[in-house]
Design an enzyme around this catalytic site. Structure first.
Site, mmCIF file in Angstrom:
data_model
loop_
_atom_site.group_PDB
_atom_site.id
_atom_site.type_symbol
_atom_site.label_atom_id
_atom_site.label_comp_id
_atom_site.label_asym_id
_atom_site.label_seq_id
_atom_site.Cartn_x
_atom_site.Cartn_y
_atom_site.Cartn_z
ATOM 1 N N ARG A 171 -3.077 -9.652 5.814
ATOM 2 C CA ARG A 171 -3.620 -9.831 4.313
ATOM 3 C C ARG A 171 -2.345 -9.492 3.534
ATOM 4 O O ARG A 171 -2.195 -8.370 3.317
ATOM 5 C CB ARG A 171 -4.679 -9.085 4.041
ATOM 6 C CG ARG A 171 -5.417 -9.291 2.925
ATOM 7 C CD ARG A 171 -6.774 -8.190 2.732
ATOM 8 N NE ARG A 171 -7.420 -8.435 1.294
ATOM 9 C CZ ARG A 171 -6.994 -7.692 0.529
ATOM 10 N NH1 ARG A 171 -5.810 -6.956 0.357
ATOM 11 N NH2 ARG A 171 -7.765 -7.836 -0.783
ATOM 12 N N LYS A 196 0.796 -1.279 0.106
ATOM 13 C CA LYS A 196 -0.004 -0.106 -0.134
ATOM 14 C C LYS A 196 1.014 1.217 0.101
ATOM 15 O O LYS A 196 2.187 1.332 0.207
ATOM 16 C CB LYS A 196 -1.032 0.108 1.089
ATOM 17 C CG LYS A 196 -2.201 -1.034 0.822
ATOM 18 C CD LYS A 196 -2.975 -1.085 2.042
ATOM 19 C CE LYS A 196 -4.198 -2.180 1.501
ATOM 20 N NZ LYS A 196 -5.293 -2.368 2.723
HETATM 21 N N1 HH2 Z 1 -7.348 -3.988 1.432
HETATM 22 C C1 HH2 Z 1 -7.765 -4.094 -0.024
HETATM 23 C C2 HH2 Z 1 -8.961 -5.042 -0.242
HETATM 24 N N2 HH2 Z 1 -9.675 -5.620 0.727
HETATM 25 N N3 HH2 Z 1 -9.896 -6.009 2.831
HETATM 26 C C3 HH2 Z 1 -9.550 -6.040 4.307
HETATM 27 N N4 HH2 Z 1 -10.404 -6.596 5.132
HETATM 28 N N5 HH2 Z 1 -8.457 -5.329 4.637
HETATM 29 C C4 HH2 Z 1 -7.659 -4.575 3.669
HETATM 30 O O1 HH2 Z 1 -6.605 -3.922 4.165
HETATM 31 C C5 HH2 Z 1 -8.239 -4.766 2.385
HETATM 32 C C6 HH2 Z 1 -9.046 -5.354 2.040
HETATM 33 C C7 HH2 Z 1 -6.889 -3.539 -1.012
HETATM 34 O O2 HH2 Z 1 -6.056 -4.291 -1.476
HETATM 35 P P1 HH2 Z 1 -5.992 -5.091 -2.743
HETATM 36 O O3 HH2 Z 1 -7.123 -6.207 -2.619
HETATM 37 O O4 HH2 Z 1 -4.662 -5.767 -3.031
HETATM 38 O O5 HH2 Z 1 -6.237 -3.919 -3.951
HETATM 39 P P2 HH2 Z 1 -7.563 -3.785 -4.908
HETATM 40 O O6 HH2 Z 1 -8.629 -3.089 -4.179
HETATM 41 O O7 HH2 Z 1 -7.109 -2.491 -5.827
HETATM 42 O O8 HH2 Z 1 -8.084 -4.862 -5.765
#
Ligand code: HH2
Length: 289
Positions: free
Chosen positions: A267, A232
Site C-alpha cells: 500500500r 510511516k
Molecule cells: N495504513 C493506513 C490506513 N489504512 N490499511 C491497511 N490495510 N494497511 C495499512 O497499513 C493502512 C491501512 C494509514 O495510512 P494513510 O491512509 O496514508 O493515513 P491516514 O490513516 O492518516 O489517512
C-alpha cells in the site's frame, strides 16, 4: 510431516476474481480526508483525486485504496454521514471518469462499506480486522475480497506505550483468529487477505520485527499479505533521519523493494516511485541466497 522450511508456500492466489501473488503488486492510497498524516486535504477534491488515480493507473497500480477517515495516531472517529459523503464523491468521480482499477474501501463502518460496494468498490479494507460482525456479514453477503488488518487498541490511543511479549507471535495469532471469525460469519477464507498493520499500536522495534517476520507470517497464515509502510514514522525512527512525512518517499521505496518478495500487495502513496523501485529490485534480485 515436512519441516516448515520444506513446506510448499503458495506464491499466487486467486482472491475472488482478482489475482494476488509474490513479488507484490502495488495499491495506491487515495485519502479523501482533510487530515491524513501525509496527504491530508489533497484528495478531498474529486478532480485532484481522479488525476492522482490516473497517474497511479498509468504507473501500473493493481489496486486503489480509498478512505474517508484518517487512522493516524491520535485520530478521532469521523461521523458516518461525513465519511460517506467524502468517499462517495470521489468514488463516483473515479468510476465516471473511466478509472476501472479494482478499488478497496478503507473503512470499518458497515454502512460506508455497503454504500461504497453499491457505488462500484470491489473489496473492503478493514483496519480493525473484522471487529464488527455486521461488516463480516456484509463481506459474506457480497462475497467480496476482505482485507483484515491487525491493530492494537484504536487510533486515538494506539501509540500510548504499546507492548507485546512476542509481537510476531501475537500478530500471527490475532490474524489467524480473525480469519477464523470471518469464516464463521460466512466469509469464504479464499476471499481474505491479511495485514500485520505496520504502525498500528506498535513501537518502531515491533514494526521492524513484523517486517522481518513477513516470510513466517506468510508461511503460517497461508493467505496473501498486504503491507503498508509508506511514509510511516518507522522510517525516521529506524533510519535515524528525522524526515517529515512528505520527504519519506525515497526511504519508503527502499522498504518497498526489500519487502516485495515477501508480500502480495504493498500500500503506497507515491505509486510511480514505488513501481520504479520494484522494477529495479526485480532486475537485480538474486536467484539463490
Ligand atoms: N495504513 C493506513 C490506513 N489504512 N490499511 C491497511 N490495510 N494497511 C495499512 O497499513 C493502512 C491501512 C494509514 O495510512 P494513510 O491512509 O496514508 O493515513 P491516514 O490513516 O492518516 O489517512
Amino acid at each position: 510431516m515436512a519441516s516448515p522450511d520444506l513446506m510448499v508456500v503458495p506464491s499466487s492466489w486467486q482472491v475472488g476474481r482478482f489475482p494476488f501473488g509474490r513479488p507484490a503488486a502495488l495499491m495506491g492510497v487515495l485519502n479523501a480526508t482533510p487530515d491524513s498524516f501525509s496527504d491530508g486535504g489533497r484528495h478531498l477534491d474529486p478532480v485532484t483525486a481522479v488525476a492522482s488515480a490516473r497517474v497511479m493507473q498509468e504507473a501500473g497500480a493493481a489496486w486503489i485504496d480509498l478512505g474517508g477517515e484518517s487512522s493516524r495516531p491520535g485520530a478521532r472517529p469521523v461521523p458516518t454521514e461525513i465519511e460517506l459523503r467524502r468517499v462517495l464523491t470521489v468514488l463516483s468521480a473515479l468510476r465516471r471518469s473511466g478509472i476501472d482499477l479494482p478499488l478497496s474501501i478503507d473503512t470499518c463502518k458497515p454502512v460506508v462499506a455497503r454504500a461504497a460496494l453499491d457505488a462500484g468498490a470491489d473489496a473492503i479494507n478493514d483496519i480493525t480486522g473484522g471487529s464488527d460482525p455486521e461488516l463480516l456479514a456484509l463481506a459474506a453477503e457480497r462475497d467480496c475480497p476482505l482485507f483484515l488488518m491487525h491493530m492494537r487498541g484504536e487510533p486515538g490511543s494506539m501509540q500510548d506505550a504499546p507492548s507485546y511479549g512476542s509481537v510476531v507471535d501475537e500478530v500471527e495469532a490475532f490474524l489467524e483468529t480473525r480469519l477464523r471469525r470471518a469464516e464463521a460469519a460466512g466469509v469464504d477464507a479464499s476471499r481474505v487477505v491479511l495485514d500485520p498493520g505496520i504502525g498500528f499500536g506498535k513501537r518502531p522495534e515491533h514494526n521492524a520485527a513484523l517486517l522481518r517476520g513477513l516470510p513466517r507470517l506468510g508461511r503460517n497464515l497461508g493467505r496473501p499479505l498486504l503491507v503498508g509502510v509508506s511514509r510511516k514514522s518507522l522510517i525516521p525512527a529506524l533510519s535515524g533521519q528525522n524526515l517529515p512525512p512528505g520527504e519519506r518517499d525515497p526511504a519508503s521505496h527502499v522498504l518497498h523493494a526489500l519487502l516485495a518478495p515477501h508480500c502480495a500487495l504493498l500500500r503506497v502513496h507515491d505509486l510511480p516511485g514505488a513501481a520504479s523501485a520494484l522494477r529495479l529490485a526485480a532486475a537485480v534480485r538474486c536467484e539463490e541466497a
